[in-house]
Design a protein around this motif. Structure first.
Motif, mmCIF file in Angstrom:
data_model
loop_
_atom_site.group_PDB
_atom_site.id
_atom_site.type_symbol
_atom_site.label_atom_id
_atom_site.label_comp_id
_atom_site.label_asym_id
_atom_site.label_seq_id
_atom_site.Cartn_x
_atom_site.Cartn_y
_atom_site.Cartn_z
ATOM 1 N N THR A 10 0.303 8.094 -4.209
ATOM 2 C CA THR A 10 -0.168 7.020 -5.081
ATOM 3 C C THR A 10 0.949 6.601 -6.024
ATOM 4 O OG1 THR A 10 -2.403 7.958 -5.029
ATOM 5 C CG2 THR A 10 -1.942 6.334 -6.735
ATOM 6 N N MET A 91 -8.927 13.892 -2.162
ATOM 7 C CA MET A 91 -9.382 13.056 -3.271
ATOM 8 C C MET A 91 -9.371 13.836 -4.577
ATOM 9 S SD MET A 91 -12.290 12.305 -5.264
ATOM 10 C CE MET A 91 -13.721 12.834 -4.332
ATOM 11 N N SER A 94 -5.864 14.092 -5.843
ATOM 12 C CA SER A 94 -5.457 12.785 -6.356
ATOM 13 C C SER A 94 -5.994 12.587 -7.768
ATOM 14 C CB SER A 94 -5.976 11.686 -5.427
ATOM 15 O OG SER A 94 -5.719 10.407 -5.971
ATOM 16 N N GLU A 139 -1.562 6.884 2.946
ATOM 17 C CA GLU A 139 -2.353 8.024 3.402
ATOM 18 C C GLU A 139 -1.619 8.740 4.530
ATOM 19 O OE1 GLU A 139 -6.119 6.254 4.608
ATOM 20 O OE2 GLU A 139 -5.685 4.684 3.160
ATOM 21 N N ASP A 270 -9.379 -2.645 -3.396
ATOM 22 C CA ASP A 270 -9.294 -2.391 -4.835
ATOM 23 C C ASP A 270 -9.769 -3.558 -5.676
ATOM 24 O OD1 ASP A 270 -7.220 -4.114 -4.224
ATOM 25 O OD2 ASP A 270 -5.780 -3.175 -5.593
ATOM 26 N N SER A 329 -3.071 0.501 2.417
ATOM 27 C CA SER A 329 -4.078 1.184 1.614
ATOM 28 C C SER A 329 -3.935 0.791 0.151
ATOM 29 C CB SER A 329 -3.923 2.703 1.774
ATOM 30 O OG SER A 329 -4.885 3.406 1.040
ATOM 31 N N SER A 331 -4.839 1.307 -3.968
ATOM 32 C CA SER A 331 -5.166 2.381 -4.907
ATOM 33 C C SER A 331 -6.569 2.144 -5.448
ATOM 34 C CB SER A 331 -4.164 2.398 -6.068
ATOM 35 O OG SER A 331 -2.904 2.824 -5.629
ATOM 36 N N THR A 332 -7.445 3.100 -5.272
ATOM 37 C CA THR A 332 -8.839 2.935 -5.673
ATOM 38 C C THR A 332 -9.172 3.866 -6.824
ATOM 39 O OG1 THR A 332 -9.370 4.414 -3.817
ATOM 40 C CG2 THR A 332 -9.735 2.067 -3.491
ATOM 41 N N GLU A 338 -12.509 6.207 -2.567
ATOM 42 C CA GLU A 338 -11.361 6.990 -2.110
ATOM 43 C C GLU A 338 -11.775 8.057 -1.097
ATOM 44 O OE1 GLU A 338 -7.684 7.390 -4.467
ATOM 45 O OE2 GLU A 338 -8.500 9.383 -4.891
ATOM 46 N N LYS A 341 -12.534 6.252 2.173
ATOM 47 C CA LYS A 341 -11.303 5.768 2.805
ATOM 48 C C LYS A 341 -10.645 6.874 3.620
ATOM 49 C CE LYS A 341 -7.834 5.218 0.005
ATOM 50 N NZ LYS A 341 -6.982 4.620 -1.060
#
Length: 588
Positions: A10, A91, A94, A139, A270, A329, A331-332, A338, A341
């Protein structure tokens, strides 16, 4: 189910608001302040990976400075989770990096103030800056990709020849200017030292060389020039190599995965604010210009990046497990988005690796379809398929769900995380059809769309009440909302405001996030890497770390080529010195 590794990279945008009379720092200065703040709290070792500037942490993950050749001093902060065994775990890690960065901001502001930069620092987890440059996240999946038989043999020979005859010589030429520069600078320093022994001018010469080498202008000019030279030298060999890679890598999964990746924006986008004030599904989709290629320049980002075949050619020429790098992808912020995804992509890969067939879902023009989906918040656009039929993105996603669920039902043995992903996938697709407002706090583009609609209504009402003069311009209000939705700050970030109000669904607890900030995941090489970093901090050892090896001072190099090996057989163990600096267990 097959053994799989998940990872998420990210990129974060630092935003600094200087106080009156104070200069603004370059973004690399901000990164260095953030990195120092984190080093004071967490065990770290320097990165030794592709000339990157950054650190690995005791949780097995990495933080690095990411910059383009033409903007070496104004880059981004990039986190990379450790290798994880499930979508939920990836996740979770992250979210751990989100929190680490958020909590580092006050200390980073203090360090910047000491260096003459007074102001307020925000860190945003978004996908584009004010100049329109896109970034977002990438990813990574460990993919089963057997390349055997005649096709595999021909492909390996072709890649070996391409490397020996084109890429190898080009890489030598690429590094030649660095060697020449090192020799020239070494000669200049040596001349200064010798001169200092004879005449005083030698010291002045050394001071001049130091001023030149440490000046931002020299660094920017050298970086920009070397970047252009590198692209000119490597472009043709890299494109040839990428063409050969496309011919035989991921042939079993890429055709069936592409339609899924192009349409998953319905829950994984997003939310991109257009100049007209409308919210589209995705920011990064507009920058995607190819299905699969080696991402080598700043043009035509691929949906699937084949760069691992370039930086780690051994993984192509041997074995059947390979890193699949998905670059398309966003950034969520929402945990549901996330998790979905990562989780749905992992399940689709599992189905395709087991022989799943999605030939009837292949798109006639995947990149055009991706952009159509990204610009269609009504989810009504019909995409043209190769077989001549047309389907909406929702219909394609529903068909993938039906086939994947049937596969796992027939298999009978499915993990808890997979069942949760399947359940959320079905629930979210249903709500996208019938009750989108119920997805506030779960799907970012819908959440942002409703926030923007509310802001417009408030602006219109305020303007009417004050004779049309009091309310700020709607575009300015929306741009502020667009940025602050992604800010990693419990007080200033709009997503975090929704979460505090109970409007954003949580999938991980604060205690789990706290633990993931310090501890590596089990079952992958991240455990050995993280424990080595912790051991170095506990014993005061220096060292260097890469993704597939660790070298501590006075110790034998620990090689970690297998992502699924946690290092237990190599002697990786928890430090026995009473705790690691910053570890809650050590301080309690």
């Amino acid at each position: 189910m097959r053994e799989r590794v998940y990872g998420l990279e990210t990129e974060y945008l630092p935003v600094f608001f200087p106080e009156a009379g104070s200069p603004a720092p370059r973004l690399r200065d901000v990164f260095e302040a953030v990195a120092l703040a984190l080093k004071d709290r967490f065990p770290t070792l320097p990165v030794r990976y592709r000339l990157q500037h950054g650190v690995f942490f005791g949780n097995g993950g990495k933080l690095a400075y990411e910059a383009r050749d033409d903007h070496p001093l104004d880059g981004l902060i990039e986190s990379a989770t450790p290798e994880c065994r499930s979508a939920r775990e990836a996740m979770l890690y992250s979210r751990a990096f989100d929190r680490m960065l958020s909590e580092a901001v006050p200390a980073a502001e203090a360090l910047l103030r000491e260096r003459g930069f007074a102001g307020r620092l925000l860190i945003a987890k978004n996908s584009a800056d004010a100049e329109g440059r896109t970034y977002g996240c990438n990813e990574n999946y460990l993919c089963d990709d057997p390349v055997g038989g005649l096709r595999g043999a021909v492909g390996r020979v072709a890649l070996a020849l391409c490397w020996a005859l084109a890429l190898g010589p080009a890489r030598v030429l690429f590094y030649l200017p660095l060697v020449i520069m090192a020799l020239v600078l070494g000669g200049a320093v040596l001349a200064g030292l010798l001169g200092a022994l004879v005449v005083r001018r030698g010291r002045a010469w050394l001071a001049f060389v130091d001023r030149v080498l440490t000046s931002p202008r020299f660094e920017e000019t050298a970086s920009r020039g070397y970047g252009r030279f590198g692209r000119a030298v490597l472009w043709a060999p890299v494109m040839l190599y990428a063409h050969v890679c496309r011919a035989f890598l991921f042939r079993r999964v890429a055709p069936g995965l592409t339609p899924f990746l192009c349409t998953r924006l319905v829950f994984a986008g997003d939310g991109h604010l257009e100049p007209d004030g409308e919210v589209r599904l995705s920011t990064k989709a507009a920058a995607i210009g190819a299905v699969a290629r080696i991402y080598f320049d700043d043009e035509r980002k691929p949906l699937i990046d084949l760069k691992h075949a370039f930086v780690a050619p051994r993984s192509v020429l041997a074995g059947r497990r390979r890193r699949l790098h998905v670059m398309g992808s966003d950034s969520t912020m929402a945990e549901t988005a996330e998790h979905l995804k990562l989780g749905t992509t992992g399940l689709v890969l599992e189905w395709l690796e087991a022989g799943g067939d999605a030939a009837d879902l292949e798109l006639r023009d995947p990149i055009a379809a991706l952009r159509i989906v990204a610009a269609d918040p009504r989810l009504e656009a019909r995409l043209e398929l190769r077989n001549g039929t047309r389907r909406t993105a929702l219909e394609i996603q529903e068909e993938y769900l039906r086939r994947v669920r049937a596969h796992f039902k027939a298999e009978g043995m499915v993990g808890l995380d997979a069942w949760q992903v399947l359940g959320d996938w079905e629930r979210v697709l249903g709500l996208l059809r019938h009750d989108r407002e119920a997805l506030v706090g779960e799907v970012d583009w819908i959440t942002k769309q409703l926030l923007c609609d509310a802001a417009v209504r408030r602006g219109a009402a305020g303007g009417a009440a004050d004779g049309g003069a009091a309310a700020p311009p709607v575009p300015l209000v929306l741009r502020k909302l667009d940025l602050k939705y992604h800010v990693l700050d419990s007080a200033a970030g709009y997503y975090y405001g929704l979460r505090a109000a109970g409007r954003a669904r949580r999938l991980v607890t604060d205690a789990e996030v706290e633990r993931a900030m310090f501890e590596p995941p089990a079952g992958t090489r991240a455990r050995a890497r993280g424990l080595a970093v912790q051991e170095a901090a506990a014993l005061g050892l220096s060292g260097r770390v890469s993704w597939d090896w660790v070298k501590l001072a006075g110790r034998k190099k620990l090689v970690l080529r297998d992502p699924l090996a946690d290092g237990s057989d190599l002697g990786a163990k928890r430090p026995a010195t009473g705790g690691v600096r910053g570890d809650p267990a050590a301080s309690g």
